[in-house]
Design a protein around this motif. Structure first.
Motif, mmCIF file in Angstrom:
data_model
loop_
_atom_site.group_PDB
_atom_site.id
_atom_site.type_symbol
_atom_site.label_atom_id
_atom_site.label_comp_id
_atom_site.label_asym_id
_atom_site.label_seq_id
_atom_site.Cartn_x
_atom_site.Cartn_y
_atom_site.Cartn_z
ATOM 1 N N MET A 1 13.132 6.255 1.992
ATOM 2 C CA MET A 1 12.320 5.459 1.284
ATOM 3 C C MET A 1 12.156 4.044 1.618
ATOM 4 N N LYS A 2 10.930 3.712 1.879
ATOM 5 C CA LYS A 2 10.518 2.253 2.321
ATOM 6 C C LYS A 2 10.637 1.356 1.144
ATOM 7 N N PHE A 3 10.811 0.036 1.119
ATOM 8 C CA PHE A 3 10.858 -0.939 0.091
ATOM 9 C C PHE A 3 9.505 -0.903 -0.704
ATOM 10 N N PHE A 4 8.545 -1.077 0.261
ATOM 11 C CA PHE A 4 7.310 -1.115 -0.665
ATOM 12 C C PHE A 4 6.315 -0.375 0.140
ATOM 13 N N THR A 5 5.498 0.617 -0.477
ATOM 14 C CA THR A 5 4.688 1.495 0.300
ATOM 15 C C THR A 5 3.278 1.282 -0.260
ATOM 16 N N VAL A 6 2.195 1.115 0.347
ATOM 17 C CA VAL A 6 0.764 1.310 -0.047
ATOM 18 C C VAL A 6 0.096 2.432 0.699
ATOM 19 N N ASN A 7 -0.481 3.301 -0.204
ATOM 20 C CA ASN A 7 -0.715 4.657 0.340
ATOM 21 C C ASN A 7 -2.227 4.828 -0.127
ATOM 22 N N ASP A 8 -2.985 4.893 0.895
ATOM 23 C CA ASP A 8 -4.561 5.277 1.018
ATOM 24 C C ASP A 8 -5.312 4.502 -0.290
ATOM 25 N N LEU A 9 -5.121 3.196 -0.108
ATOM 26 C CA LEU A 9 -5.618 1.915 -0.994
ATOM 27 C C LEU A 9 -7.089 1.889 -0.658
ATOM 28 N N SER A 10 -8.134 2.007 -1.423
ATOM 29 C CA SER A 10 -9.562 1.859 -1.316
ATOM 30 C C SER A 10 -9.936 0.840 -2.398
ATOM 31 N N VAL A 11 -10.968 -0.049 -2.079
ATOM 32 C CA VAL A 11 -11.467 -0.790 -2.919
ATOM 33 C C VAL A 11 -13.002 -0.685 -2.801
ATOM 34 N N SER A 12 -14.018 -0.587 -3.861
ATOM 35 C CA SER A 12 -15.236 -0.946 -3.676
ATOM 36 C C SER A 12 -15.837 -1.779 -4.824
ATOM 37 N N TYR A 13 -16.807 -2.578 -4.411
ATOM 38 C CA TYR A 13 -17.537 -3.451 -5.290
ATOM 39 C C TYR A 13 -18.906 -2.587 -5.532
ATOM 40 N N GLY A 14 -19.018 -1.844 -6.475
ATOM 41 C CA GLY A 14 -20.259 -1.254 -6.569
ATOM 42 C C GLY A 14 -20.146 0.015 -5.623
ATOM 43 N N LYS A 15 -21.339 0.218 -4.759
ATOM 44 C CA LYS A 15 -21.342 1.010 -3.692
ATOM 45 C C LYS A 15 -20.684 0.679 -2.367
ATOM 46 N N HIS A 16 -20.409 -0.614 -2.188
ATOM 47 C CA HIS A 16 -20.016 -1.477 -1.088
ATOM 48 C C HIS A 16 -18.521 -1.122 -0.991
ATOM 49 N N GLU A 17 -17.926 -0.594 0.049
ATOM 50 C CA GLU A 17 -16.476 -0.308 0.350
ATOM 51 C C GLU A 17 -15.823 -1.438 0.896
ATOM 52 N N ASN A 27 9.483 -3.346 4.740
ATOM 53 C CA ASN A 27 11.266 -3.388 4.405
ATOM 54 C C ASN A 27 11.484 -4.578 3.370
ATOM 55 N N THR A 28 12.634 -4.506 3.072
ATOM 56 C CA THR A 28 13.061 -5.701 2.334
ATOM 57 C C THR A 28 13.188 -6.947 3.055
ATOM 58 N N SER A 29 13.286 -8.287 2.368
ATOM 59 C CA SER A 29 13.557 -9.585 3.336
ATOM 60 C C SER A 29 12.411 -9.474 4.405
ATOM 61 N N GLU A 30 11.132 -9.074 4.288
ATOM 62 C CA GLU A 30 10.039 -9.110 5.377
ATOM 63 C C GLU A 30 9.025 -10.203 4.635
#
Lengths: 268, 326
Positions: A1-17, A27-30
């Motif tokens: 297990m990693k310290f911090f994981t971001v998975n498949d993060l998507s953000v859109s403003y309206g239709k604009h991705e 990892n830690t301390s990075e």
């Protein structure tokens, strides 16, 4: 297990991705720098991770799913420095830094003496010694950033999200701020995600760089181990025709220097 | 520039002393002369005047001014705008419309108090509800909703005035809007004062949160504050504070704007003490204005005349001082 994981993060403003299915682990301390052209989504990424912007996908910090947290729980786990703080009322530097303790205080609790001492020691650490009782609004833009950095560090949160913290600082303070963040991460086993404008600062003070382009992480750079030519190739996509060189300063420290090729020849 | 906490301490003490002194003066001044000797000897009429008229009037003057000052401080801080006051989310126009409806359709001062209170609260609840429809949670949405509700309430008030009998009802509506502490007597004020004190306690307890609300929305959230909920609670509480007072007294202009501004200009701070000083200044202003309103001429004058007359020059002086020191 990693310290911090971001998975498949998507953000859109309206239709604009803005960000589409972004994933990475740390990892830690990075100390991780985020580079990208204007509008590539650096700020959006940081704001999405700390839950200010609605998004799909997950962010997991040491088995804590950040999306499930209340603002108070979230603020205990990670802290965020905006490009510019919205403070617009007369308030002392000390009171500003003490704001950082807010998520750790009960409803009717007030900052304790220890908290005040800790706040003052951090004000010293970021280089604002003697300014505890100065009006925040009378500080220069750079000093304001240092004050907000102190507010962020004061709570010992494990994930620091910093949005262009160096943009208002001059040369000396830029390096001081980044080295402070780096040593802080090592001592406290925390991770910092720092979006940066200055690629040379990023190359010389981050453990890893994520390059953002078109809503994706186009490539990753490990400045300490990657070869100059491979880094050059990756950075070209953002900064155009550039070259990287190793230089040694007078105290014998090796640094990476980025130079613009075809200077004064217009756009390449 | 360093914040001068020692000098500020004197401001708080001076404010408190001045407020107490004015309270004592206020107990004595009035059409019916009171004397200490007669009061101590147990004169029945003297005591009745003292308890039912003077005491309640002084208490409302001080509490009312204090409440308006504190509520003004909260509004200015939350909206990050020195011109913000409880009026911008429709509380005063709602209260006026409510009072007018009370004067026209109900009878008795208690009924008018209740209906103006309901009007004030109704206007603010509608404004906050409208603003909650916009999910972005921006301050400007609340202000816009407030302006919409304010103009609706004004229209409603105008319609009520049109139907009012010009001799009696219209005159009382106009007089109510001008605001006065003259109608206050006896025990009709208890419920309002209890509500007011309760709300003030909540505002002081929430002080730390109010300051954090003055930062940018995302920033406040990352300091662990549920911005939308907290702002709703704070604004509603501040509104209740104001409504509990102006439903007794009618509209009192300027205190909510002037007291917090003066407190800030004097202390250059935004701590819990500044909020307290803002309350003291509000109390001083309203109590002082009320003393003048009942002693300057043979007939009672509206108190708002004096809050503005006393306050405006002082504010201008402070602003000019500020300019010079820059």
């Amino acid at each position: 297990m990693k310290f911090f994981t971001v998975n498949d993060l998507s953000v859109s403003y309206g239709k604009h991705e803005i960000l589409s299915r972004l994933s990475f682990e740390t990892n830690t301390s990075e100390t991780i720098g985020i580079l990208g052209a204007n509008g590539s989504g650096k700020t959006t990424l940081l704001k999405a991770i700390c839950g200010i912007l609605p998004h799909t996908g997950t962010c997991i910090l040491e088995e804590n799913l950040l999306e499930n947290k209340t603002p108070k729980q979230l603020a205990k786990l990670c802290s965020y420095i905006p490009q510019r703080s919205g403070i617009s009322i007369d308030i002392s530097v000390l009171d500003t830094v003490l704001m950082g303790f807010h998520p750790h205080l009960g409803f009717l609790e007030h900052p304790s003496m220890e908290m005040k001492e800790k706040a003052i020691s951090l004000i010293y650490k970021v280089g604002l010694s003697g300014k505890e009782h100065t009006n925040y609004l009378h500080l220069s833009e750079g000093q304001k950033q240092l004050c907000i950095l102190a507010r962020t560090l004061v709570t010992d949160s494990k994930l620091l999200l910093l949005d262009e913290p160096e943009s208002a600082l001059d040369f000396h303070f830029r390096y001081q701020m980044l080295s402070l963040i780096r040593s802080w991460n090592r001592e406290n086993h925390s991770t910092a995600l720092v979006s940066l404008h200055d690629p040379m600062l990023a190359l010389n003070s981050c453990d890893r760089l994520l390059l953002l382009a078109d809503g994706h992480i186009s490539s990753t750079i490990f400045p300490q181990t990657d070869t100059l030519s491979s880094m050059e190739e990756k950075l070209c996509h953002i900064y155009g025709n550039i070259s990287l060189h190793h230089c040694v300063n007078k105290s014998g420290q090796k640094q990476i220097v980025m130079l613009k090729e075809n200077l004064f020849e217009g756009t390449d | 520039m360093t914040l001068n906490t020692v000098k500020n301490k004197y401001y708080y003490i001076a404010g408190a002393i001045l407020l107490i002194a004015l309270a004592i003066v206020s107990l004595y001044v009035g059409k019916y002369p009171l004397s200490m000797e007669k009061l101590l000897s147990g004169d029945d009429l003297q005591w009745r005047v003292f308890l039912t008229l003077r005491l309640s009037r002084t208490v409302v003057g001080i509490m009312g001014g204090f409440a308006l000052g504190v509520a003004g401080f909260v509004f200015q801080t939350v909206f990050r705008n020195a011109l913000a006051s409880p009026d911008i989310i429709g509380v005063s126009s709602g209260a006026s419309a409510g009072a007018a409806a009370g004067i026209l359709f109900l009878s008795g001062s208690l009924a008018i108090t209740l209906s103006s209170f309901a009007g004030a609260l109704g206007a603010v609840v509608i404004a906050l509800f409208l603003s909650s429809l916009d999910k972005s949670g921006k301050n400007s949405t609340i202000v816009l909703a407030g302006i919409a509700v304010h103009s609706l309430a004004q229209t409603f008030l105008m319609c009520l005035k049109l139907t009012a009998d010009p001799e009696r009802e219209l005159a009382s509506i106009e007089y109510w809007i001008m605001g006065s502490l003259s109608g206050i007597s006896g025990y009709s004020i208890t419920a309002n004062l209890i509500l007011c004190i309760l709300c003030l306690c909540i505002l002081f307890l929430l002080h730390r949160h109010v300051i954090i609300l003055s930062t940018e929305e995302g920033e406040a959230r990352m300091l662990g504050v549920s911005v939308t909920t907290l702002r709703l609670i704070v604004l509603l509480t501040a509104t209740l504070t104001v409504a509990s007072i102006i439903s007794l007294t009618g509209l009192i202009s300027f205190i909510g704007l002037l007291a917090p501004h003066t407190a800030r200009l004097l202390t250059k701070e935004n701590r819990i003490q500044t909020m307290l000083l803002s309350g003291f200044l509000g109390g001083i202003l309203l109590c002082g204005a009320d003393i003048l309103a009942r002693s300057v001429s043979a007939t009672e004058l509206p108190v708002s005349i004096f809050t503005s007359l006393l306050g405006a020059p002082f504010l201008i002086y402070l602003i000019l001082q500020e300019r010079r020191s820059l």
